[in-house]
Design a protein around this motif. Structure first.
Motif, PDB file in Angstrom:
ATOM      1  N   LEU A   1      42.595 -16.878  46.157  1.00  0.00           N
ATOM      2  CA  LEU A   1      42.481 -16.454  44.759  1.00  0.00           C
ATOM      3  C   LEU A   1      43.656 -15.546  44.450  1.00  0.00           C
ATOM      4  CD1 LEU A   1      38.661 -15.865  44.897  1.00  0.00           C
ATOM      5  CD2 LEU A   1      39.780 -17.565  43.455  1.00  0.00           C
ATOM      6  N   MET A   2      44.688 -16.137  43.853  1.00  0.00           N
ATOM      7  CA  MET A   2      45.850 -15.362  43.423  1.00  0.00           C
ATOM      8  C   MET A   2      45.507 -14.636  42.124  1.00  0.00           C
ATOM      9  SD  MET A   2      48.861 -18.198  44.125  1.00  0.00           S
ATOM     10  CE  MET A   2      50.182 -17.076  43.650  1.00  0.00           C
ATOM     11  N   TYR A   3      46.121 -13.475  41.916  1.00  0.00           N
ATOM     12  CA  TYR A   3      45.830 -12.711  40.698  1.00  0.00           C
ATOM     13  C   TYR A   3      47.054 -11.901  40.301  1.00  0.00           C
ATOM     14  CZ  TYR A   3      45.297  -8.794  43.947  1.00  0.00           C
ATOM     15  OH  TYR A   3      45.525  -7.842  44.914  1.00  0.00           O
ATOM     16  N   ASN A   4      47.047 -11.431  39.074  1.00  0.00           N
ATOM     17  CA  ASN A   4      48.152 -10.631  38.560  1.00  0.00           C
ATOM     18  C   ASN A   4      47.570  -9.434  37.810  1.00  0.00           C
ATOM     19  OD1 ASN A   4      50.422  -9.531  37.306  1.00  0.00           O
ATOM     20  ND2 ASN A   4      51.331 -11.521  36.838  1.00  0.00           N
ATOM     21  N   LEU A   5      47.635  -8.280  38.431  1.00  0.00           N
ATOM     22  CA  LEU A   5      47.105  -7.046  37.843  1.00  0.00           C
ATOM     23  C   LEU A   5      48.087  -5.907  38.072  1.00  0.00           C
ATOM     24  CD1 LEU A   5      43.328  -7.091  38.906  1.00  0.00           C
ATOM     25  CD2 LEU A   5      44.217  -7.202  36.573  1.00  0.00           C
ATOM     26  N   LYS A   6      48.222  -5.049  37.087  1.00  0.00           N
ATOM     27  CA  LYS A   6      49.085  -3.882  37.202  1.00  0.00           C
ATOM     28  C   LYS A   6      48.351  -2.644  36.689  1.00  0.00           C
ATOM     29  CE  LYS A   6      53.334  -6.565  36.440  1.00  0.00           C
ATOM     30  NZ  LYS A   6      52.676  -7.830  36.074  1.00  0.00           N
ATOM     31  N   ILE A   7      48.643  -1.513  37.311  1.00  0.00           N
ATOM     32  CA  ILE A   7      48.159  -0.216  36.832  1.00  0.00           C
ATOM     33  C   ILE A   7      49.362   0.702  36.737  1.00  0.00           C
ATOM     34  CG2 ILE A   7      46.741   1.810  37.331  1.00  0.00           C
ATOM     35  CD1 ILE A   7      44.769   0.054  38.732  1.00  0.00           C
ATOM     36  N   GLY A   8      49.623   1.205  35.549  1.00  0.00           N
ATOM     37  CA  GLY A   8      50.780   2.066  35.362  1.00  0.00           C
ATOM     38  C   GLY A   8      52.078   1.392  35.740  1.00  0.00           C
TER      39      GLY A   8
ATOM     40  N   THR B   1      34.138 -11.054  32.031  1.00  0.00           N
ATOM     41  CA  THR B   1      35.312 -11.406  31.219  1.00  0.00           C
ATOM     42  C   THR B   1      36.345 -10.293  31.115  1.00  0.00           C
ATOM     43  OG1 THR B   1      34.156 -10.715  29.207  1.00  0.00           O
ATOM     44  CG2 THR B   1      33.977 -13.044  29.834  1.00  0.00           C
ATOM     45  N   ASN B   2      36.083  -9.136  31.742  1.00  0.00           N
ATOM     46  CA  ASN B   2      37.033  -8.024  31.658  1.00  0.00           C
ATOM     47  C   ASN B   2      37.166  -7.376  33.033  1.00  0.00           C
ATOM     48  OD1 ASN B   2      38.171  -5.232  31.030  1.00  0.00           O
ATOM     49  ND2 ASN B   2      38.095  -6.122  28.970  1.00  0.00           N
ATOM     50  N   TRP B   3      38.385  -6.946  33.356  1.00  0.00           N
ATOM     51  CA  TRP B   3      38.644  -6.372  34.667  1.00  0.00           C
ATOM     52  C   TRP B   3      37.975  -5.018  34.874  1.00  0.00           C
ATOM     53  CZ3 TRP B   3      39.911  -9.155  38.567  1.00  0.00           C
ATOM     54  CH2 TRP B   3      40.678 -10.309  38.402  1.00  0.00           C
ATOM     55  N   ASN B   4      37.521  -4.380  33.813  1.00  0.00           N
ATOM     56  CA  ASN B   4      36.824  -3.100  33.994  1.00  0.00           C
ATOM     57  C   ASN B   4      35.311  -3.271  34.083  1.00  0.00           C
ATOM     58  OD1 ASN B   4      36.005  -3.585  31.377  1.00  0.00           O
ATOM     59  ND2 ASN B   4      36.899  -1.714  30.494  1.00  0.00           N
ATOM     60  N   ASP B   5      34.853  -4.513  34.291  1.00  0.00           N
ATOM     61  CA  ASP B   5      33.419  -4.771  34.430  1.00  0.00           C
ATOM     62  C   ASP B   5      32.856  -3.984  35.620  1.00  0.00           C
ATOM     63  OD1 ASP B   5      31.012  -6.418  35.580  1.00  0.00           O
ATOM     64  OD2 ASP B   5      31.300  -7.199  33.557  1.00  0.00           O
TER      65      ASP B   5
ATOM     66  N   LEU C   1      39.325  -0.791  37.167  1.00  0.00           N
ATOM     67  CA  LEU C   1      40.567  -1.448  36.771  1.00  0.00           C
ATOM     68  C   LEU C   1      40.751  -1.335  35.253  1.00  0.00           C
ATOM     69  CD1 LEU C   1      40.321  -4.554  39.118  1.00  0.00           C
ATOM     70  CD2 LEU C   1      42.060  -2.754  39.208  1.00  0.00           C
ATOM     71  N   PRO C   2      41.917  -1.685  34.739  1.00  0.00           N
ATOM     72  CA  PRO C   2      42.186  -1.513  33.303  1.00  0.00           C
ATOM     73  C   PRO C   2      41.250  -2.320  32.410  1.00  0.00           C
ATOM     74  CG  PRO C   2      44.219  -1.931  34.508  1.00  0.00           C
ATOM     75  CD  PRO C   2      43.099  -2.192  35.457  1.00  0.00           C
ATOM     76  N   ASN C   3      41.124  -1.876  31.187  1.00  0.00           N
ATOM     77  CA  ASN C   3      40.388  -2.609  30.154  1.00  0.00           C
ATOM     78  C   ASN C   3      41.264  -3.780  29.720  1.00  0.00           C
ATOM     79  OD1 ASN C   3      38.876  -3.528  28.031  1.00  0.00           O
ATOM     80  ND2 ASN C   3      39.241  -1.765  26.700  1.00  0.00           N
ATOM     81  N   LEU C   4      41.113  -4.893  30.436  1.00  0.00           N
ATOM     82  CA  LEU C   4      42.006  -6.040  30.262  1.00  0.00           C
ATOM     83  C   LEU C   4      41.193  -7.321  30.386  1.00  0.00           C
ATOM     84  CD1 LEU C   4      45.032  -7.047  30.140  1.00  0.00           C
ATOM     85  CD2 LEU C   4      44.958  -7.066  32.650  1.00  0.00           C
ATOM     86  N   PRO C   5      41.307  -8.235  29.426  1.00  0.00           N
ATOM     87  CA  PRO C   5      40.559  -9.508  29.528  1.00  0.00           C
ATOM     88  C   PRO C   5      40.978 -10.296  30.765  1.00  0.00           C
ATOM     89  CG  PRO C   5      41.433  -9.198  27.313  1.00  0.00           C
ATOM     90  CD  PRO C   5      42.071  -8.146  28.172  1.00  0.00           C
TER      91      PRO C   5
ATOM     92  N   ILE D   1      50.419 -17.732  37.172  1.00  0.00           N
ATOM     93  CA  ILE D   1      49.855 -16.433  37.539  1.00  0.00           C
ATOM     94  C   ILE D   1      50.959 -15.421  37.806  1.00  0.00           C
ATOM     95  CG2 ILE D   1      48.523 -15.223  39.322  1.00  0.00           C
ATOM     96  CD1 ILE D   1      46.879 -17.840  39.614  1.00  0.00           C
ATOM     97  N   LYS D   2      52.040 -15.849  38.447  1.00  0.00           N
ATOM     98  CA  LYS D   2      53.103 -14.917  38.832  1.00  0.00           C
ATOM     99  C   LYS D   2      54.031 -14.549  37.685  1.00  0.00           C
ATOM    100  CE  LYS D   2      54.659 -17.418  42.261  1.00  0.00           C
ATOM    101  NZ  LYS D   2      55.483 -17.809  43.423  1.00  0.00           N
ATOM    102  N   ALA D   3      53.956 -15.257  36.575  1.00  0.00           N
ATOM    103  CA  ALA D   3      54.860 -14.999  35.447  1.00  0.00           C
ATOM    104  C   ALA D   3      54.641 -13.591  34.884  1.00  0.00           C
ATOM    105  CB  ALA D   3      54.641 -16.044  34.355  1.00  0.00           C
ATOM    106  N   SER D   4      55.669 -13.056  34.261  1.00  0.00           N
ATOM    107  CA  SER D   4      55.566 -11.718  33.668  1.00  0.00           C
ATOM    108  C   SER D   4      54.487 -11.670  32.597  1.00  0.00           C
ATOM    109  CB  SER D   4      56.915 -11.314  33.070  1.00  0.00           C
ATOM    110  OG  SER D   4      57.340 -12.268  32.091  1.00  0.00           O
ATOM    111  N   SER D   5      54.174 -12.808  32.009  1.00  0.00           N
ATOM    112  CA  SER D   5      53.131 -12.872  30.981  1.00  0.00           C
ATOM    113  C   SER D   5      51.745 -13.124  31.578  1.00  0.00           C
ATOM    114  CB  SER D   5      53.453 -14.004  29.991  1.00  0.00           C
ATOM    115  OG  SER D   5      53.549 -15.251  30.674  1.00  0.00           O
ATOM    116  N   GLY D   6      51.654 -13.147  32.928  1.00  0.00           N
ATOM    117  CA  GLY D   6      50.395 -13.501  33.579  1.00  0.00           C
ATOM    118  C   GLY D   6      49.468 -12.341  33.865  1.00  0.00           C
ATOM    119  N   ASP D   7      49.715 -11.165  33.290  1.00  0.00           N
ATOM    120  CA  ASP D   7      48.868 -10.005  33.556  1.00  0.00           C
ATOM    121  C   ASP D   7      47.417 -10.301  33.178  1.00  0.00           C
ATOM    122  OD1 ASP D   7      48.473  -7.455  34.505  1.00  0.00           O
ATOM    123  OD2 ASP D   7      48.856  -6.474  32.589  1.00  0.00           O
ATOM    124  N   GLY D   8      46.506 -10.080  34.115  1.00  0.00           N
ATOM    125  CA  GLY D   8      45.088 -10.324  33.871  1.00  0.00           C
ATOM    126  C   GLY D   8      44.594 -11.674  34.357  1.00  0.00           C
ATOM    127  N   THR D   9      45.499 -12.500  34.918  1.00  0.00           N
ATOM    128  CA  THR D   9      45.101 -13.841  35.365  1.00  0.00           C
ATOM    129  C   THR D   9      44.545 -13.808  36.792  1.00  0.00           C
ATOM    130  OG1 THR D   9      47.366 -14.254  36.120  1.00  0.00           O
ATOM    131  CG2 THR D   9      46.781 -15.041  33.922  1.00  0.00           C
TER     132      THR D   9
END
Length: 644
Positions: free
Chosen positions: A134-141, A164-168, A179-183, A249-257
């Motif tokens: 399970l690959m994922y793309n998440l950032k904090i700060g 549906t949200n990473w802060n579940d 984790l951040p409030n991110l879909p 998933i790895k793309a710069s636009s993939g945050d939250g995937t």
């Protein structure tokens, strides 16, 4: 006229002739194929197994075996083979014996998802094992999260659109930090995929009622035991092919995937994957040892029962007990992948398939099942056990034109480096136990002290003084934690000053001085900033995802290849997979780069042809130009009355 002048008209044509012959010889030499006559094979299928197949097809190039493989997905690969389009196909699941009810009406109308009744003789040949990661793309700060851990229930809820949200709160409970409030954007496959089949089979067997409810809510019918066409809902996005899923998933636009893919696609680019909670209560990665351990519970037809090699489903896998394997090292989402190859039996012969092709294909299979298994770990897969190697070689004997050099009964001439003298996979004996800090319920700041898990006091969000260093960051002896994270943003200063030099890696018996960086965690020692003043543990690099620093003398702790580099790390430092010792990235002090692939000689050798052509041109120039230049000078002197 002098004697020398009389010889010149004859010498020059001879020189030109010799240079032409040399040039022709050089060109022929450059274009020469290996000592074997070239045979071309066409194939398509599993993108899950593609990285391994692609490497192996290059390896056999010098034998004159040229394979053109298209990673179009298992479902389409079987379809193309069934109509006689290819010489073999790769598939993670067998031919479909009933309609795939997970497929949409549009897919069914286009001919996909229906019953498959192959008319040509075939055999299934297992070629590799692997973990669906399970690959994922998440950032904090602005810092990448590399130590995410999730339970099977949370994964199920994410891929059925219940979370549906990473802060579940369920994600927070698994991970140990908010984790951040991110879909959440689940990434699934749009094509008929063996990866989807393996993932949904695990879902249906682990959570049958929830999977049934989800499928009926989307497709209005049950999806059955598995489906190759994932029913989409909510924020899911569908991509065609394993490589495209990984790229999305790895793309710069993939945050939250987050998406499912073969571990090879993450490992070769040093991308983090989820640590999955296994039935024994440990968060584990899809490394080669963990996959091999899991698959010891698989039931293989013809290996674990009396299924005849003539049975169409000989060597097919039953993974029910893999999902419930109670070994602490077992990775639940593990499976085998197969080739479908021609078989001489009562069914029709495959069109355009010749004995020459059969000889080349059987030699390719012999390489894959023997010497090629030694590359599985490096490629992000796991080697297959002796029983499957033997079964695969037995199937190769039924390929028309079989020319396999290996005796399937004795495995003589099978140079498989993954077996010991007793025929057992060596990786099973060296597989390290997980760290006690990877046990369910252990906090992210856990570290091993005197062989037991312990917390250093790095507390809840906002940080606390006197706590331990950043999560997962293994510091060199004497290294201290960075102080003063920005508590309000959750993107505080990351890890300790320097990474330790690895000594004996747990369970591998390997030593070396390549540094293995620990993780910066999720932006500090606790969300909100690194605790001040906490001295880091000495010794080897730590496992991430809740393992913390591994103190010296903890032989049971397995290090984590997901670890991110600490601040101040040397730019030229290599990154290795701590469990295998394999370099997975170069120069992690800056932007990580993938390790260059091994240079493999293939049929045709275009580099030799180019060099030979250039050499021939140089010879022509050396032989032809001086006489022409001399002749021009003589003519010029004659026109000037003998004056030069």
């Amino acid at each position: 006229m002098s004697r020398e002048a009389e010889r010149r008209p004859l010498a020059r044509p001879l020189a030109v002739l010799m240079s032409t012959l040399l040039a022709a010889g050089s060109l022929l030499l450059g274009q020469a194929t290996p000592a074997h006559a070239a045979v071309a094979l066409t194939a398509s299928g599993s993108s899950w197994a593609y990285p391994a197949i692609d490497q192996w097809r290059q390896d056999v190039g010098p034998q004159g075996i040229q394979i053109d493989f298209s990673a179009v997905g298992s479902a389409r690969g079987r379809q193309e083979w069934s109509i006689g389009q290819n010489d073999f196909t790769a598939s993670d699941v067998p031919f479909r014996t009933k309609i795939d009810t997970g497929a949409s009406e549009e897919v069914l109308r286009s001919g996909g998802g229906g019953v498959e009744n192959p008319v040509y003789g075939y055999s299934y040949v297992p070629i590799t094992a692997g973990g669906t990661a399970l690959m994922y793309n998440l950032k904090i700060g602005g810092k990448q999260v590399r130590d995410l851990r999730l339970s099977p229930q949370t994964i199920m809820d994410i891929f059925t659109s219940k979370i549906t949200n990473w802060n579940d709160p369920k994600v927070t409970a698994d991970y140990g930090r908010t984790l951040p409030n991110l879909p959440i954007t689940p990434v699934i496959r749009s094509d008929g995929s063996g990866a989807t089949a393996q993932f949904t089979r695990w879902m249906s067997h682990t959570f049958p009622a929830q999977w049934e409810e989800y499928c009926k809510s989307v497709n209005k019918v049950s999806c059955g035991e598995f489906t190759e066409f994932f029913p989409p809902s909510g924020r899911m996005t569908a991509q065609n092919g394993s490589d495209t899923v990984a790229g999305y998933i790895k793309a710069s636009s993939g945050d939250g995937t987050i998406g499912y893919d073969e571990y090879a696609f993450a490992k070769r680019s040093d991308w983090p994957v989820v640590k999955v909670l296994n039935p024994a209560g440990y968060y584990v990665l899809p490394t080669a040892p963990n996959v091999a351990i899991a698959l010891t519970a698989a039931k293989i037809r013809g290996v674990d029962d009396n299924t005849s090699p003539d049975d169409p489903n000989y060597l097919q896998q039953n993974l029910d007990e893999v999902y419930t394997n109670s070994d602490a090292r077992s990775y639940p989402l593990s499976s085998y992948s197969y080739l479908v190859v021609p078989r001489a039996n009562s069914l029709k012969a495959l069109p355009r398939f010749s004995n020459d092709k059969g000889g080349a294909l059987s030699k390719f299979l012999s390489y894959v099942l023997c010497q090629g298994q030694g590359e599985a770990d490096d490629l992000g897969y796991s080697p297959i056990p002796r029983g499957l190697v033997r079964g695969g070689l037995l199937q190769a004997q039924h390929i028309p034109g079989n020319a396999s050099p290996v005796d399937p009964n004795t495995l003589s001439n099978c140079n498989n480096p993954t077996f010991n003298a007793a025929g057992r996979l060596t990786i099973l004996d060296s597989a390290p136990q997980p760290s006690a800090c990877d046990a369910k319920g252990q906090p992210l700041d856990c570290k091993i002290v005197d062989g037991k898990p312990s917390t250093g006091g790095a507390g809840s969000s906002g940080g606390s003084s006197g706590g331990a260093a950043a999560t997962g960051g293994g510091a060199a002896a004497g290294g201290t934690a960075a102080s003063g994270g920005a508590a309000a943003t959750g993107g505080g200063a990351a890890a300790t000053g320097s990474t330790g030099t690895t000594g004996n890696k747990a369970g591998t018996g390997k030593t070396g001085n390549t540094q293995t960086p620990g993780s910066t965690g999720a932006g500090g020692a606790a969300a909100g900033g690194a605790a001040a003043g906490g001295a880091a543990a000495t010794g080897g690099a730590a496992a991430t995802g809740g393992t913390g620093e591994v103190a010296p003398g903890d032989p049971a702790a397995a290090a984590d290849p997901n670890g991110a580099p600490a601040e101040g790390e040397a730019a030229a430092e290599d990154v290795v997979d701590p469990q295998t010792g394999q370099v997975v990235a170069r120069g992690r002090g800056g932007a990580a780069t993938e390790v260059a692939a091994n240079v493999v000689e293939v049929g045709g050798r275009p580099e030799d042809w180019t060099l030979s052509t250039l050499t021939a041109l140089e010879l022509l120039a050396v032989v032809i130009v001086p006489p022409l230049l001399g002749r021009r000078l003589l003519r010029r002197r004659a026109n000037n009355g003998g004056r030069s």
